[in-house]
Design a protein around this motif. Structure first.
Motif, PDB file in Angstrom:
ATOM      1  N   ASP A 224      19.013  46.979  36.403  1.00 55.95           N
ATOM      2  CA  ASP A 224      20.425  47.076  36.429  1.00 55.95           C
ATOM      3  C   ASP A 224      21.010  48.559  36.370  1.00 55.95           C
ATOM      4  O   ASP A 224      21.976  48.759  37.071  1.00 55.95           O
ATOM      5  CB  ASP A 224      21.220  46.479  35.335  1.00 55.95           C
ATOM      6  N   ASP A 225      20.703  49.389  35.708  1.00 51.53           N
ATOM      7  CA  ASP A 225      21.005  50.647  35.426  1.00 51.53           C
ATOM      8  C   ASP A 225      20.955  51.539  36.798  1.00 51.53           C
ATOM      9  O   ASP A 225      21.709  52.208  37.175  1.00 51.53           O
ATOM     10  CB  ASP A 225      20.506  51.446  34.116  1.00 51.53           C
ATOM     11  N   VAL A 226      19.860  51.201  37.240  1.00 49.78           N
ATOM     12  CA  VAL A 226      19.492  52.083  38.580  1.00 49.78           C
ATOM     13  C   VAL A 226      20.316  51.371  39.707  1.00 49.78           C
ATOM     14  O   VAL A 226      20.769  52.080  40.359  1.00 49.78           O
ATOM     15  CB  VAL A 226      17.880  51.957  38.940  1.00 49.78           C
ATOM     16  N   LEU A 227      20.548  50.132  39.575  1.00 50.63           N
ATOM     17  CA  LEU A 227      21.456  49.595  40.806  1.00 50.63           C
ATOM     18  C   LEU A 227      22.884  50.307  40.321  1.00 50.63           C
ATOM     19  O   LEU A 227      23.643  50.539  41.365  1.00 50.63           O
ATOM     20  CB  LEU A 227      21.465  48.058  40.574  1.00 50.63           C
ATOM     21  N   GLU A 228      23.189  50.526  39.040  1.00 48.27           N
ATOM     22  CA  GLU A 228      24.665  51.092  38.945  1.00 48.27           C
ATOM     23  C   GLU A 228      24.629  52.641  39.428  1.00 48.27           C
ATOM     24  O   GLU A 228      25.659  52.773  40.057  1.00 48.27           O
ATOM     25  CB  GLU A 228      24.996  51.227  37.385  1.00 48.27           C
ATOM     26  N   ASP A 229      23.410  53.327  39.211  1.00 47.31           N
ATOM     27  CA  ASP A 229      23.426  54.784  39.802  1.00 47.31           C
ATOM     28  C   ASP A 229      23.609  54.818  41.054  1.00 47.31           C
ATOM     29  O   ASP A 229      23.993  55.829  41.833  1.00 47.31           O
ATOM     30  CB  ASP A 229      21.904  55.010  39.462  1.00 47.31           C
ATOM     31  N   VAL A 230      23.034  53.676  41.952  1.00 46.40           N
ATOM     32  CA  VAL A 230      23.032  53.900  43.370  1.00 46.40           C
ATOM     33  C   VAL A 230      24.172  52.920  44.125  1.00 46.40           C
ATOM     34  O   VAL A 230      24.240  52.709  45.249  1.00 46.40           O
ATOM     35  CB  VAL A 230      21.738  53.257  44.125  1.00 46.40           C
ATOM     36  N   ALA A 231      25.243  52.471  43.068  1.00 45.51           N
ATOM     37  CA  ALA A 231      26.197  51.787  43.796  1.00 45.51           C
ATOM     38  C   ALA A 231      27.216  52.433  44.725  1.00 45.51           C
ATOM     39  O   ALA A 231      27.116  53.696  44.590  1.00 45.51           O
ATOM     40  CB  ALA A 231      27.296  51.473  42.470  1.00 45.51           C
ATOM     41  N   GLY A 232      27.453  51.856  45.740  1.00 50.32           N
ATOM     42  CA  GLY A 232      28.161  52.434  46.787  1.00 50.32           C
ATOM     43  C   GLY A 232      27.475  52.829  48.037  1.00 50.32           C
ATOM     44  O   GLY A 232      27.977  53.175  49.104  1.00 50.32           O
ATOM     45  N   LEU A 233      26.208  52.643  47.948  1.00 55.70           N
ATOM     46  CA  LEU A 233      25.157  52.623  48.975  1.00 55.70           C
ATOM     47  C   LEU A 233      24.777  51.673  49.865  1.00 55.70           C
ATOM     48  O   LEU A 233      23.878  51.724  50.733  1.00 55.70           O
ATOM     49  CB  LEU A 233      23.930  53.648  48.439  1.00 55.70           C
ATOM     50  N   GLY A 234      25.202  50.447  49.654  1.00 54.02           N
ATOM     51  CA  GLY A 234      25.145  49.450  50.579  1.00 54.02           C
ATOM     52  C   GLY A 234      23.933  48.593  50.073  1.00 54.02           C
ATOM     53  O   GLY A 234      23.452  47.629  50.714  1.00 54.02           O
ATOM     54  N   PHE A 235      23.049  49.089  48.859  1.00 55.13           N
ATOM     55  CA  PHE A 235      21.593  48.400  48.836  1.00 55.13           C
ATOM     56  C   PHE A 235      21.905  46.866  48.459  1.00 55.13           C
ATOM     57  O   PHE A 235      20.906  46.174  48.793  1.00 55.13           O
ATOM     58  CB  PHE A 235      21.030  49.124  47.299  1.00 55.13           C
ATOM     59  N   GLU A 236      22.831  46.305  47.987  1.00 60.01           N
ATOM     60  CA  GLU A 236      23.165  45.013  47.496  1.00 60.01           C
ATOM     61  C   GLU A 236      23.048  44.214  48.956  1.00 60.01           C
ATOM     62  O   GLU A 236      22.623  42.919  48.995  1.00 60.01           O
ATOM     63  CB  GLU A 236      24.266  44.747  46.682  1.00 60.01           C
ATOM     64  N   ARG A 237      23.381  44.930  50.004  1.00 59.97           N
ATOM     65  CA  ARG A 237      23.489  44.202  51.371  1.00 59.97           C
ATOM     66  C   ARG A 237      22.092  43.970  51.833  1.00 59.97           C
ATOM     67  O   ARG A 237      21.817  43.330  52.933  1.00 59.97           O
ATOM     68  CB  ARG A 237      24.469  44.736  52.257  1.00 59.97           C
TER      69      ARG A 237
END
Ligand code: FCB
Length: 470
Positions: A264-277
């Motif tokens: 989760d913390d790394v996902l937060e670190d890269v938020a805004g880069l479209g990784f979730e898509r």
């Protein structure tokens, strides 16, 4: 006081050495092989030191019989090598039987000498034609990788039991698609994240296909992992720097494979880069399919801070970039020197980091999952000197080898079942962006004559293997 009692390795512990296809094979245009991304990258001005490339490398493609004889002479029990996708499926197209046949002959030669083949399917050399279709940023490449895995299995599955999907996906995604230091030389954070996910997806797809073919194979992946310490453990900003670097080197890969989720913390670190898509429903179930083996590549640890240092360690590759890691969340992180001895790569020699890393990986990941742990790469580059009589007294490399094998014994003493060790590398070879400038081998290669000469480190390794003790 140093102990004088020999320290023995467990009877089942395997001693080996490692190489990779593009770094040693040469024969870039033989028998139907076409370009990989490394062939294309090496043609870019300034991409590789001295404009070196892997066209000839160690000419292993033509000299594999002699090289296997040398391995046997050194006493290696196992040999880790990789298969060239561009040889097996030129341009990512139909299977090339001649390309596959090389690996079949290599495996026969190894088995004939009693050396266990430890096969890595992908060590960074994607067919260039697939890169032109988006490379690892294209989800389809993951499916093409699983097909390639089956092709190799068709040819070698009757004789090879140890299968590794990927070598160091951190390098083939972040360093290659964000840092631009490795092929294909792109510099795009969103592309690097997508590449990492598609590499992991390709890993999971290949594991599924290979497992369905033969449930008796030992299947796994090799990751480059590190031990990351804050410079000042009492400082919250330093601790956060260590968390971010641990997140992108270690947990970004270990967690999805062995726990089925990105941290989760790394996902937060890269938020805004479209990784979730990029991550589709069901992908993590595929990525976390059970594996049998995890390979750890360890070269050095990291000592990081939120504050700059006078003795800052900057990039590990010959570029002008001031940063040690291209990962977006590494912005503002500074690598401090610990004042340890360094290798010709400017990497600090830190064997105790390997002990701590193995204990951590065992306790947090492989132990609970029942996955066998091995050290699939560890080694050092030094500026070797050839004596007038041709010998190479590489005392620093001997010390490096012994201290890291000692670190593995320390981990074993602490209760970590470590199954084997592969020195990087069997012989000097094409060291990626450094070309032939950095020599990691225990065997020297004279690139003018292709003569192989075991260094003192090879002699020391043979002594250790023979005695099964340090
Ligand atoms: C590793 C790579 C290997 C070699 C060593 C020095 O990251 O897997 O090919 O370049 O570093």
């Amino acid at each position: 006081m140093p102990s004088t009692t020999p320290r023995s390795f467990p009877p089942e512990f395997l001693f080996g050495a490692a190489t990779a296809a593009y770094q040693i094979e040469g024969a870039a245009h033989d028998d139907g092989r076409t370009d990989s991304i490394w062939d294309a990258f090496t043609r870019l001005p300034g991409a590789v030191v001295n404009g070196d490339n892997g066209d000839v490398a160690c000419d292993h493609y033509h000299r594999y019989r002699d090289d296997v004889a040398l391995m046997a002479q050194l006493g290696l029990q196992t040999y880790r090598f990789s298969t060239s996708w561009a040889r097996v499926r030129p341009d990512g197209g139909p299977v090339n039987p001649q390309g596959l046949d090389f690996y079949s002959r290599l495996v026969d030669e190894l088995l004939g000498k009693g050396i266990m083949p430890w096969l890595t399917l992908y060590h960074w050399d994607l067919p260039q034609a697939l890169e032109e279709n988006g490379g690892w940023t294209n989800r389809d490449t993951a499916y093409r990788f699983a097909e390639f895995a089956l092709d190799v299995h068709d040819a070698l599955g009757d004789r090879v039991t140890a299968w590794t999907t990927l070598n160091e996906p951190w390098c083939s995604s972040f360093l290659s698609y964000i840092g631009g230091e490795h092929a294909p030389g792109r510099q795009d954070p969103a592309a690097g994240l997508a590449a990492a996910h598609h590499l992991l997806l390709g890993h999971g797809l290949a594991i599924g296909e290979l497992r369905a073919r033969d449930e008796n194979l030992s299947l796994g992946i090799t990751l480059n992992l590190s031990v990351v310490d804050p410079v000042d453990a009492g400082d919250a900003a330093d601790r956060d720097a260590a968390r971010r670097i641990d997140g992108q080197f270690n947990r970004f890969f270990l967690d999805p494979i062995l726990r089925g989720a990105y941290p989760d913390d790394v996902l937060e670190d890269v938020a805004g880069l479209g990784f979730e898509r990029v991550v589709k429903p069901g992908d993590l179930e595929i990525i976390s399919r059970p594996i049998d083996a995890l390979g750890v590549n360890y070269y050095h640890g990291e000592s990081v801070s939120a504050r700059p240092a006078g003795d800052e360690i900057t990039t590990a590759a010959p570029s002008e970039r001031p940063k040690r890691s291209p990962f977006p969340a590494a912005d503002g992180v500074h690598w401090h020197s610990r004042g340890l001895p360094i290798t010709a790569m400017d990497w600090e020699v830190q064997p105790e980091g390997l002990t701590r890393l193995l204990i951590r990986v065992h306790e947090e990941y492989t132990g609970p999952a029942g996955v066998a742990l091995s050290v699939t790469e560890n080694g050092a580059a030094y500026d070797d000197v050839v004596e007038p009589d041709g010998s190479i007294h590489d005392a620093e490399r001997v010390a490096f080898l012994e201290s890291h094998l000692g670190a593995i014994l320390d981990a074993i003493d602490a209760g970590v079942p470590v199954h084997g060790y592969f020195y990087w590398s069997l012989m000097d070879n094409f060291e990626w962006a450094w070309g032939y400038d950095k020599r990691f081998g225990i065997v020297r290669v004279d690139y003018d004559t292709q003569e192989r000469t075991p260094k003192d480190s090879a002699i020391a390794y043979t002594r250790i293997i023979t005695g099964r003790a340090l």
